[in-house]
Design a protein around this motif. Structure first.
Motif, PDB file in Angstrom:
ATOM      1  N   ASP A 151       0.448  -1.464  -0.630  1.00  0.00           N
ATOM      2  CA  ASP A 151       0.187   0.342   0.402  1.00  0.00           C
ATOM      3  C   ASP A 151       0.777   1.204  -0.079  1.00  0.00           C
ATOM      4  OD1 ASP A 151      -2.343  -1.881  -0.223  1.00  0.00           O
ATOM      5  OD2 ASP A 151      -2.055  -1.484   2.080  1.00  0.00           O
ATOM      6  N   GLN A 152       2.186   1.316   0.572  1.00  0.00           N
ATOM      7  CA  GLN A 152       3.016   2.539   0.529  1.00  0.00           C
ATOM      8  C   GLN A 152       3.547   2.494  -0.799  1.00  0.00           C
ATOM      9  OE1 GLN A 152       2.778  -0.044   2.939  1.00  0.00           O
ATOM     10  NE2 GLN A 152       1.986   1.440   4.839  1.00  0.00           N
ATOM     11  N   SER A 153       3.976   1.581  -0.981  1.00  0.00           N
ATOM     12  CA  SER A 153       4.610   1.901  -2.375  1.00  0.00           C
ATOM     13  C   SER A 153       3.880   1.857  -3.503  1.00  0.00           C
ATOM     14  CB  SER A 153       5.187   0.163  -3.301  1.00  0.00           C
ATOM     15  OG  SER A 153       6.582  -0.374  -1.821  1.00  0.00           O
ATOM     16  N   ARG A 154       2.143   1.788  -3.203  1.00  0.00           N
ATOM     17  CA  ARG A 154       1.772   2.675  -4.166  1.00  0.00           C
ATOM     18  C   ARG A 154       1.391   3.307  -4.050  1.00  0.00           C
ATOM     19  NH1 ARG A 154      -2.104  -0.417  -6.866  1.00  0.00           N
ATOM     20  NH2 ARG A 154      -1.940  -2.335  -6.364  1.00  0.00           N
ATOM     21  N   ASN A 155       0.649   4.235  -2.622  1.00  0.00           N
ATOM     22  CA  ASN A 155       1.019   5.610  -2.403  1.00  0.00           C
ATOM     23  C   ASN A 155       1.542   6.482  -3.679  1.00  0.00           C
ATOM     24  OD1 ASN A 155      -1.911   4.622  -1.695  1.00  0.00           O
ATOM     25  ND2 ASN A 155      -0.956   5.760   0.286  1.00  0.00           N
ATOM     26  N   PHE A 156       2.951   5.919  -3.644  1.00  0.00           N
ATOM     27  CA  PHE A 156       4.498   6.673  -3.544  1.00  0.00           C
ATOM     28  C   PHE A 156       4.168   6.628  -4.921  1.00  0.00           C
ATOM     29  CE2 PHE A 156       9.254   6.315  -4.872  1.00  0.00           C
ATOM     30  CZ  PHE A 156       8.931   7.925  -4.062  1.00  0.00           C
ATOM     31  N   ILE A 157       4.196   5.683  -5.933  1.00  0.00           N
ATOM     32  CA  ILE A 157       3.591   6.000  -7.564  1.00  0.00           C
ATOM     33  C   ILE A 157       2.951   6.858  -7.392  1.00  0.00           C
ATOM     34  CG2 ILE A 157       3.404   4.393  -9.385  1.00  0.00           C
ATOM     35  CD1 ILE A 157       6.037   3.773  -7.939  1.00  0.00           C
ATOM     36  N   LYS A 158       1.373   6.447  -7.153  1.00  0.00           N
ATOM     37  CA  LYS A 158       0.451   7.428  -7.475  1.00  0.00           C
ATOM     38  C   LYS A 158       0.822   9.101  -6.983  1.00  0.00           C
ATOM     39  CE  LYS A 158      -3.520   4.478  -6.604  1.00  0.00           C
ATOM     40  NZ  LYS A 158      -4.242   4.018  -6.561  1.00  0.00           N
ATOM     41  N   LEU A 159       1.574   9.443  -5.828  1.00  0.00           N
ATOM     42  CA  LEU A 159       2.004  10.639  -6.007  1.00  0.00           C
ATOM     43  C   LEU A 159       2.877  11.130  -6.709  1.00  0.00           C
ATOM     44  CD1 LEU A 159       2.548  13.173  -3.552  1.00  0.00           C
ATOM     45  CD2 LEU A 159       5.056  12.008  -2.808  1.00  0.00           C
ATOM     46  N   LEU A 160       4.319  10.197  -6.935  1.00  0.00           N
ATOM     47  CA  LEU A 160       5.176  10.339  -8.572  1.00  0.00           C
ATOM     48  C   LEU A 160       4.443  10.569  -9.801  1.00  0.00           C
ATOM     49  CD1 LEU A 160       7.819   7.892  -8.218  1.00  0.00           C
ATOM     50  CD2 LEU A 160       7.830  10.386  -7.380  1.00  0.00           C
ATOM     51  N   SER A 161       3.200  10.200  -9.795  1.00  0.00           N
ATOM     52  CA  SER A 161       2.501   9.776 -11.487  1.00  0.00           C
ATOM     53  C   SER A 161       1.513  11.169 -11.336  1.00  0.00           C
ATOM     54  CB  SER A 161       1.450   8.555 -11.611  1.00  0.00           C
ATOM     55  OG  SER A 161       0.511   9.151 -12.258  1.00  0.00           O
ATOM     56  N   GLU A 162       0.990  12.053  -9.971  1.00  0.00           N
ATOM     57  CA  GLU A 162       0.262  12.956  -9.761  1.00  0.00           C
ATOM     58  C   GLU A 162       1.375  13.958 -10.101  1.00  0.00           C
ATOM     59  OE1 GLU A 162      -1.214  13.074  -6.193  1.00  0.00           O
ATOM     60  OE2 GLU A 162      -2.553  11.633  -6.535  1.00  0.00           O
ATOM     61  N   LYS A 163       2.146  13.872  -9.583  1.00  0.00           N
ATOM     62  CA  LYS A 163       3.055  14.999 -10.022  1.00  0.00           C
ATOM     63  C   LYS A 163       4.127  15.564 -11.201  1.00  0.00           C
ATOM     64  CE  LYS A 163       2.812  16.831  -6.128  1.00  0.00           C
ATOM     65  NZ  LYS A 163       1.876  17.957  -5.535  1.00  0.00           N
ATOM     66  N   SER A 164       3.710  14.309 -11.900  1.00  0.00           N
ATOM     67  CA  SER A 164       4.612  13.732 -12.981  1.00  0.00           C
ATOM     68  C   SER A 164       6.073  13.475 -13.378  1.00  0.00           C
ATOM     69  CB  SER A 164       3.791  15.165 -14.605  1.00  0.00           C
ATOM     70  OG  SER A 164       2.716  15.349 -14.928  1.00  0.00           O
ATOM     71  N   ARG A 165       6.568  12.498 -12.409  1.00  0.00           N
ATOM     72  CA  ARG A 165       7.222  12.401 -12.062  1.00  0.00           C
ATOM     73  C   ARG A 165       8.000  10.543 -12.911  1.00  0.00           C
ATOM     74  NH1 ARG A 165       8.347  17.411 -12.218  1.00  0.00           N
ATOM     75  NH2 ARG A 165       8.701  18.421 -10.401  1.00  0.00           N
ATOM     76  N   LEU A 166       6.864  10.246 -13.031  1.00  0.00           N
ATOM     77  CA  LEU A 166       6.807   9.069 -13.155  1.00  0.00           C
ATOM     78  C   LEU A 166       8.222   8.521 -13.898  1.00  0.00           C
ATOM     79  CD1 LEU A 166       3.602   7.713 -13.973  1.00  0.00           C
ATOM     80  CD2 LEU A 166       5.031   6.728 -11.676  1.00  0.00           C
ATOM     81  N   PRO A 167       8.215   9.348 -15.253  1.00  0.00           N
ATOM     82  CA  PRO A 167      10.319   9.066 -16.108  1.00  0.00           C
ATOM     83  C   PRO A 167      11.075   8.957 -14.997  1.00  0.00           C
ATOM     84  CG  PRO A 167       8.325  10.301 -17.014  1.00  0.00           C
ATOM     85  CD  PRO A 167       7.685  10.653 -15.463  1.00  0.00           C
ATOM     86  N   LEU A 168      10.873   9.731 -14.065  1.00  0.00           N
ATOM     87  CA  LEU A 168      12.301  10.075 -12.611  1.00  0.00           C
ATOM     88  C   LEU A 168      12.818   9.067 -12.225  1.00  0.00           C
ATOM     89  CD1 LEU A 168      11.604  13.447 -11.929  1.00  0.00           C
ATOM     90  CD2 LEU A 168      13.570  12.403 -13.352  1.00  0.00           C
ATOM     91  N   ILE A 169      11.938   7.610 -12.139  1.00  0.00           N
ATOM     92  CA  ILE A 169      11.665   6.269 -11.515  1.00  0.00           C
ATOM     93  C   ILE A 169      12.510   5.769 -11.455  1.00  0.00           C
ATOM     94  CG2 ILE A 169      10.587   4.407 -11.020  1.00  0.00           C
ATOM     95  CD1 ILE A 169       8.055   5.090 -10.557  1.00  0.00           C
ATOM     96  N   PRO A 170      14.010   5.933 -13.043  1.00  0.00           N
ATOM     97  CA  PRO A 170      15.062   4.989 -12.896  1.00  0.00           C
ATOM     98  C   PRO A 170      16.365   5.622 -12.239  1.00  0.00           C
ATOM     99  CG  PRO A 170      14.029   4.858 -14.882  1.00  0.00           C
ATOM    100  CD  PRO A 170      13.176   6.032 -13.866  1.00  0.00           C
ATOM    101  N   VAL A 171      16.134   7.215 -12.347  1.00  0.00           N
ATOM    102  CA  VAL A 171      16.941   8.180 -10.869  1.00  0.00           C
ATOM    103  C   VAL A 171      16.723   7.659 -10.275  1.00  0.00           C
ATOM    104  CG1 VAL A 171      18.078  10.593 -10.734  1.00  0.00           C
ATOM    105  CG2 VAL A 171      16.774   9.705 -13.518  1.00  0.00           C
ATOM    106  N   ILE A 172      15.317   8.116  -9.800  1.00  0.00           N
ATOM    107  CA  ILE A 172      14.540   7.681  -7.763  1.00  0.00           C
ATOM    108  C   ILE A 172      15.553   6.192  -7.318  1.00  0.00           C
ATOM    109  CG2 ILE A 172      13.415   7.477  -6.818  1.00  0.00           C
ATOM    110  CD1 ILE A 172      11.503   9.341  -7.920  1.00  0.00           C
ATOM    111  N   ALA A 173      15.155   5.296  -8.089  1.00  0.00           N
ATOM    112  CA  ALA A 173      16.025   4.126  -7.745  1.00  0.00           C
ATOM    113  C   ALA A 173      17.217   4.216  -7.333  1.00  0.00           C
ATOM    114  CB  ALA A 173      15.566   2.791  -8.586  1.00  0.00           C
ATOM    115  N   GLY A 174      17.998   4.369  -8.384  1.00  0.00           N
ATOM    116  CA  GLY A 174      19.593   5.357  -8.731  1.00  0.00           C
ATOM    117  C   GLY A 174      19.656   6.021  -7.237  1.00  0.00           C
TER     118      GLY A 174
END
Length: 178
Positions: free
Chosen positions: A72-95
């Motif tokens: 659930d917490q991961s789901r919320n994090f992904i949704k937040l990234l999406s709302e802020k238009s930051r999904l393309p940054l996930i590889p950088v965030i993971a690094g």
């Protein structure tokens, strides 16, 4: 547009601090790695960058792809990234998350490029020497590059130790030019 690292850093730091406080560093590492891998897929990247799709559709695609490792917490994090238009940054965030995690755990991955296959004893000697020098636990990743002629090149973070024959020849050639 701001640098990807600048945009990703607050999200990586927040994810790390949450995971650390909950004792879930490994779980979040796995989750972010999986989501980053999915987001790096060419078709998924095109979907995430499509301006005609809303943030919910983009988040749901990633959540569906990675559903096995998403709580659930991961789901919320992904949704937040999406709302802020930051999904393309996930590889950088993971690094960045992995860098924060390694710093916390006092560990580092060293990339060793060698001209020849290294024996187990040689790898252990390198690990011991690097552990002593860096004051961290060291994990080796070994690659073979015949162009080195002999020796090894060690890379970890921004530290590079070039003990290759090729590197020594290049230094010699440079000093002869002077």
């Amino acid at each position: 547009m701001a640098d990807y690292n600048t945009l990703a850093r607050p999200y990586a730091k927040a994810a790390f601090e949450y995971a650390l406080s909950e004792g879930k560093l490994a779980e979040w590492s796995t989750m972010l790695g999986l989501v980053a891998e999915a987001a790096s897929n060419k078709e998924v990247t095109a979907f995430l960058l499509n301006p005609s799709l809303n943030s919910d559709a983009k988040a749901e695609l990633l959540l569906e792809i990675c559903q096995a490792k998403i709580d659930d917490q991961s789901r919320n994090f992904i949704k937040l990234l999406s709302e802020k238009s930051r999904l393309p940054l996930i590889p950088v965030i993971a690094g960045m998350y992995e860098a924060f995690k390694a710093e916390q755990e006092k560990s580092v991955e060293a990339l060793v490029t060698s001209a020849f296959e290294l024996e187990t004893e040689q790898q252990q000697l390198l690990v011991d020497a690097l552990r002593k020098r860096l004051n961290r636990e060291v994990t080796l990743k070994v690659e073979i590059d015949k162009r080195l002629i002999g020796g090894v090149v060690i890379r970890t973070g921004d530290l590079v130790i070039d003990g290759s024959i090729r590197g020594k020849i290049a230094k010699l050639a440079e000093s002869l030019k002077s």
